[in-house]
Write a protein that holds these residues in place. Structure first.
Motif, mmCIF file in Angstrom:
data_model
loop_
_atom_site.group_PDB
_atom_site.id
_atom_site.type_symbol
_atom_site.label_atom_id
_atom_site.label_comp_id
_atom_site.label_asym_id
_atom_site.label_seq_id
_atom_site.Cartn_x
_atom_site.Cartn_y
_atom_site.Cartn_z
ATOM 1 N N VAL A 109 0.844 -1.197 0.000
ATOM 2 C CA VAL A 109 0.000 0.000 0.000
ATOM 3 C C VAL A 109 0.881 1.249 0.000
ATOM 4 O O VAL A 109 1.828 1.361 0.780
ATOM 5 N N SER A 150 -6.675 -0.846 3.725
ATOM 6 C CA SER A 150 -6.538 -0.412 2.338
ATOM 7 C C SER A 150 -7.928 -0.439 1.708
ATOM 8 O O SER A 150 -8.878 -0.961 2.294
ATOM 9 N N SER A 182 -8.596 -5.717 0.192
ATOM 10 C CA SER A 182 -7.557 -6.639 0.649
ATOM 11 C C SER A 182 -6.795 -7.203 -0.541
ATOM 12 O O SER A 182 -7.302 -7.266 -1.665
ATOM 13 N N THR A 188 -1.576 -3.888 4.090
ATOM 14 C CA THR A 188 -3.028 -3.723 4.143
ATOM 15 C C THR A 188 -3.498 -3.721 5.588
ATOM 16 O O THR A 188 -4.648 -3.382 5.868
#
Length: 371
Positions: free
Chosen positions: A173, A207, A210, A185
């Motif tokens: 991320v 996030s 997933s 995440t």
């Protein structure tokens, strides 16, 4: 009061970069019983040297994921676990140990064991402490991917406790305003008991989506919607997606979880965690498990929770076709469907993948109960 009966990073990034917004459905497929799914996972893990009791913990988590409709973390993930064990980046025979503890807390070394084995151990420890003192908090390092957090918070739920768990993950991320990934995440799960099994059960990534959902779309050749990731780098986005839509909130939540996990437990954190699908090094993931006994607080916890969830469900929906829900409702609907069908429907691609896996490991194939 209201009442109710309710109860490798590049691999991922390349997939995201070349998909565009679209939608798709899973075709009608054969049904596999929950028991057969569990048997298959246990057999596969034991074939690579996993002790049976550890293989059972992993199988429980994976089957629970598919049972609840969280397919990104179900049998979809078996190849990842097998690869980590076969390449030595995870010790399937390891057992966690307590490094330091007080009456209400514990610091645990996972010894690079299977995530579900470490997670189950830690939550049971937190539950025991909560039963004695009202709250228990256990932080661990040296763990691996622990599947769905729902499994652990339900351990607490079954004891009429509030359960919470958090984990850091491989950096996929990109923080708000960043181009490259530096955080995971970082999922969180919460479960709380209501009346007549009207339980609140939340399982979410910090996030937009997933990583497991990206993997599932790749396996089914279904494009990924815009907004899930940066179209140029493939890095997933924090909750909110863009700065204009308050992605700082998802970014901030991810760091809060990192504070309770990698920072508190002394495991890896942020960009220090190895890239997704890497098997050359240990993950050294960190996790945190909390159990709270409502009996140590105001009487009537379950009644008030069910009162609130019932009020919310009875609100007038903005779309009459879609009634208001609370966390856990979708999972309950999916579990009921699985029970009525007698098992889980897997895509043809998943069944073929499992068939190839069975051949390579010389284990009994996954057998559907209906063609």
């Amino acid at each position: 009061m209201w009442t109710s009966w309710w109860r490798t990073k590049h691999r991922i990034f390349d997939v995201v970069k070349y998909f565009v917004r679209n939608s798709g459905t899973v075709e009608d497929t054969p049904i596999v019983s929950l028991a057969e799914c569990r048997r298959f996972v246990i057999d596969c893990m034991m074939a690579v040297g996993t002790p049976k009791h550890n293989a059972e913990r992993l199988a429980d988590n994976m089957v629970e994921a598919d049972y609840r409709g969280l397919h990104g973390h179900g049998i979809n993930r078996i190849e990842m676990f097998l690869s980590e064990v076969q390449h030595g980046s995870c010790d399937a025979a390891a057992s966690p140990e307590v490094l330091n503890e007080s009456a209400a807390t514990a610091w645990v070394e996972g010894n690079n064991g299977l995530g579900p084995v470490v997670g189950s151990f830690c939550m049971n420890l937190a539950i025991d402490k909560a039963k004695n003192l009202g709250v228990g908090l256990v932080a661990c390092k040296g763990s691996n991917h622990f599947g769905i957090g729902t499994t652990y918070v339900i351990q607490a739920l079954k004891k009429d406790l509030v359960g919470l768990c958090f984990s850091n993950t491989s950096p996929v991320v990109a923080p708000t305003r960043a181009r490259c990934p530096a955080i995971g995440t970082n999922p969180l799960s919460v479960a709380a008991p209501g009346m007549a099994e009207d339980n609140f059960v939340l399982d979410m990534a910090t996030s937009v989506v997933s990583r497991g959902k990206i993997e599932m779309r790749r396996k089914m050749n279904v494009p990924v919607p815009l907004g899930w990731a940066d179209p140029l780098t493939g890095a997933l986005r924090p909750l909110g997606s863009t700065e204009e839509n308050s992605s700082y909130k998802g970014y901030g939540l991810a760091i809060c979880i990192e504070i309770l996990c990698g920072i508190l437990a002394g495991g890896h954190y942020g960009p220090y965690i190895h890239p997704v699908f890497t098997t050359e090094t240990e993950a050294n993931l960190a996790q945190c498990f909390v159990a709270i006994d409502p009996c140590f607080f105001a009487p009537g916890f379950q009644e008030r929770l069910t009162d609130l969830t019932t009020i919310l469900r009875n609100l007038e929906p903005s779309d009459p076709r879609k009634p208001v829900q609370v966390a856990g409702d979708t999972q309950r609907v999916h579990m009921k469907m699985i029970e009525e069908n007698g098992g889980i429907k897997y895509s043809a691609e998943q069944l073929k993948s499992c068939e190839n896996l069975a051949k390579s490991l010389d284990v009994k194939p996954l057998r559907p109960i209906k063609q």
